[in-house]
Design a protein around this motif. Structure first.
Motif, PDB file in Angstrom:
ATOM      1  N   HIS A   1     -17.218  -4.707  30.152  1.00  0.00           N
ATOM      2  CA  HIS A   1     -18.052  -5.897  30.126  1.00  0.00           C
ATOM      3  C   HIS A   1     -19.194  -5.748  31.123  1.00  0.00           C
ATOM      4  O   HIS A   1     -20.336  -6.140  30.866  1.00  0.00           O
TER       5      HIS A   1
ATOM      6  N   ASP B   1     -14.779  -3.705  35.861  1.00  0.00           N
ATOM      7  CA  ASP B   1     -14.279  -4.986  35.362  1.00  0.00           C
ATOM      8  C   ASP B   1     -13.105  -5.498  36.182  1.00  0.00           C
ATOM      9  O   ASP B   1     -12.820  -6.700  36.193  1.00  0.00           O
TER      10      ASP B   1
ATOM     11  N   GLU C   1     -25.976  -7.210  20.972  1.00  0.00           N
ATOM     12  CA  GLU C   1     -24.759  -8.020  20.877  1.00  0.00           C
ATOM     13  C   GLU C   1     -24.448  -8.392  19.428  1.00  0.00           C
ATOM     14  O   GLU C   1     -23.287  -8.600  19.066  1.00  0.00           O
TER      15      GLU C   1
ATOM     16  N   HIS D   1     -18.325 -15.995  33.761  1.00  0.00           N
ATOM     17  CA  HIS D   1     -18.369 -15.580  32.356  1.00  0.00           C
ATOM     18  C   HIS D   1     -17.016 -15.676  31.665  1.00  0.00           C
ATOM     19  O   HIS D   1     -16.854 -15.176  30.556  1.00  0.00           O
TER      20      HIS D   1
ATOM     21  N   ILE E   1     -14.476 -14.125  21.926  1.00  0.00           N
ATOM     22  CA  ILE E   1     -15.774 -13.777  22.491  1.00  0.00           C
ATOM     23  C   ILE E   1     -16.830 -14.249  21.501  1.00  0.00           C
ATOM     24  O   ILE E   1     -16.528 -14.523  20.340  1.00  0.00           O
TER      25      ILE E   1
ATOM     26  N   LEU F   1      -9.817  -4.337  25.877  1.00  0.00           N
ATOM     27  CA  LEU F   1     -11.242  -3.975  25.886  1.00  0.00           C
ATOM     28  C   LEU F   1     -11.429  -2.511  26.261  1.00  0.00           C
ATOM     29  O   LEU F   1     -12.163  -1.776  25.601  1.00  0.00           O
TER      30      LEU F   1
ATOM     31  N   ALA G   1     -22.824  -4.959  28.573  1.00  0.00           N
ATOM     32  CA  ALA G   1     -21.733  -4.104  28.071  1.00  0.00           C
ATOM     33  C   ALA G   1     -22.211  -2.665  27.914  1.00  0.00           C
ATOM     34  O   ALA G   1     -23.275  -2.410  27.353  1.00  0.00           O
TER      35      ALA G   1
ATOM     36  N   TRP H   1     -22.302 -10.785  27.286  1.00  0.00           N
ATOM     37  CA  TRP H   1     -22.006  -9.371  27.098  1.00  0.00           C
ATOM     38  C   TRP H   1     -23.259  -8.493  27.129  1.00  0.00           C
ATOM     39  O   TRP H   1     -23.239  -7.352  26.678  1.00  0.00           O
TER      40      TRP H   1
ATOM     41  N   PHE I   1     -17.895  -8.877  34.655  1.00  0.00           N
ATOM     42  CA  PHE I   1     -16.680  -9.658  34.420  1.00  0.00           C
ATOM     43  C   PHE I   1     -16.317 -10.437  35.679  1.00  0.00           C
ATOM     44  O   PHE I   1     -15.885  -9.871  36.681  1.00  0.00           O
TER      45      PHE I   1
ATOM     46  N   VAL J   1     -14.603 -15.346  26.666  1.00  0.00           N
ATOM     47  CA  VAL J   1     -15.346 -14.517  27.612  1.00  0.00           C
ATOM     48  C   VAL J   1     -16.757 -14.344  27.057  1.00  0.00           C
ATOM     49  O   VAL J   1     -16.926 -13.900  25.908  1.00  0.00           O
TER      50      VAL J   1
END
Length: 415
Positions: A315, A347, A200, A322, A215, A253, A339, A336, A318, A333
């Protein structure tokens, strides 16, 4: 010469420039900035404006900022105003949701940020008469005190952010989380989670500028990551406009460059598919045999349909837990860790139930069908976890949900 100000239309496009005095006289829509400054202990810097200010003189404020000049990039204006007003420079700025404000004195679109500063604060004498640090709790108390007269635009745009800083953080399935000052720290609870959590720190700083909602922007610590706390509580329902914002967020995204996402730490399609195959195989061997015979064929068909498409950064978890909100406004949001390059329908599985999401995302019929498949798969994870942790009630409840979603009977299910 008098400062020129960029005037905006309702879509925030510059349409002309006028002297600042004309903007104030005619209350023309313009762009402005605001930065909430916090120290490492989490306190917020509050100041009182001088009595010579051209709008709301003498009022208290908890954001530094000002008007965006003609031809000036809004981010450059944020940096300039922060240094001019409070003497703060070279600091990392974290973006907050943009906003709009209008009353009979001022009308503008706001570019909003927060930062952490542990150095000296130097006031611009023409702008600031007094300043000091307040805890979020003390500031909220002042906002509710009629003897403290705050800037109404700052309260309208950032009041929810300040109130949302009072949060409780607990242990999660994947990681522990705790707050120190303005920072939220996370450390992995299981060895398998550690690489994804650390990723992340490279993925999210690259991703954040490309998304229309905030985020986390983490950095590495000795045992995990930390990032500035995003305010708010888990999503508890919203309006059509909230749904439209979620749809726009997911569309942005899913449109990011996949190769760049992998280069910045997202789980690549091949690895993600392999990991998903393990889970689906466990569903087949552990969950399907617990289902009534008459629905096992439909259950096998569902497992065969999911996870075939891997086209976008997703994500992958989702849902309302979150997505953060405060005072009815989306504030970010989070979480992650999962991800990966996967199916954008994953999502959308929950999101399409929210009014307004489809308006801005505009999913194809095929995408809607796959989203429904992923939604039907949701209770399978509950059964899987219940079997792993020996939670028979969770297993039975999940099995009943599986039978209901794939059209079987609601009769007794063996556990």
């Amino acid at each position: 010469m008098e400062e020129l100000v960029a005037i905006l239309d309702e879509d925030n496009r510059v349409i002309r420039s006028v002297p600042r005095s004309v903007m104030r006289r005619d209350n023309l829509r313009h762009a402005a900035t605001g930065v909430v400054v916090r120290n490492p202990s989490g306190d917020i810097y509050v100041h009182r404006r001088t009595p010579t200010k051209d709008v709301y003189p003498g009022r208290y404020d908890f954001a530094a900022g000002g008007v965006v000049a003609a031809g000036e990039d809004p981010f450059d204006a944020v940096v300039r105003e922060l240094e001019e007003e409070l003497g703060i420079a070279g600091v990392e700025l974290t973006r907050l949701p943009e906003g709009d404000y209008a009353d009979d004195r001022t009308t503008y679109h706001a570019y909003l940020y927060t930062c952490v500063w542990d150095g000296e604060v130097r006031h611009q004498p023409e702008e600031v008469e007094w300043g000091g640090w307040m805890s979020p709790a003390d500031l909220v108390a002042r906002l509710d005190d009629p003897d403290w007269s705050f800037m109404p635009d700052t309260v309208g745009l950032l009041g929810a952010y300040v109130r949302g800083l009072q949060v409780t953080v607990s242990e999660g399935w994947d990681s522990d989380a705790w707050v120190e000052g303005p920072w939220l720290y996370r450390s992995p609870r299981r060895a398998a989670v550690r690489p994804r959590l650390l990723a992340e720190a490279t993925l999210l700083p690259w991703l954040a500028p490309q998304l229309p909602l905030p985020i986390p922007v983490p950095s590495l610590t000795d045992d995990g990551v930390r990032h500035l706390l995003l305010p708010g509580q888990p999503f508890a329902g919203g309006c059509r406009e909230t749904g439209r914002q979620l749809g726009a967020f997911l569309k942005a995204l899913h449109a990011v460059d996949v190769d760049e996402a992998v280069a910045h730490g997202a789980l690549d399609a091949a690895t993600a598919a392999a990991e998903k195959a393990v889970v689906l195989d466990e569903f087949r061997t552990q969950v399907v045999p617990l289902l009534p015979v008459e629905v096992r064929g439909a259950a096998e068909a569902l497992l065969g349909r999911v996870a075939r498409v891997r086209t976008s950064l997703v994500h992958a978890d989702f849902g309302p837990d979150h997505i953060l909100m405060s005072d009815g406004q989306l504030t970010g949001v989070i979480d992650w860790t999962d991800a990966e390059i996967g199916d954008p329908a994953l999502d959308l599985a929950w999101a399409l139930s929210c009014e307004g999401v489809a308006e801005t995302y505009q999913p194809s019929p095929e995408l809607r069908e796959r989203a429904q498949d992923w939604a039907w798969l949701s209770p399978w994870y509950g059964v899987h976890r219940g079997l792993l942790l020996d939670l028979p009630n969770d297993v039975e409840t999940g099995l009943r949900e599986i039978v209901a979603t794939i059209g079987g009977t609601r009769g007794h299910l063996p556990v």
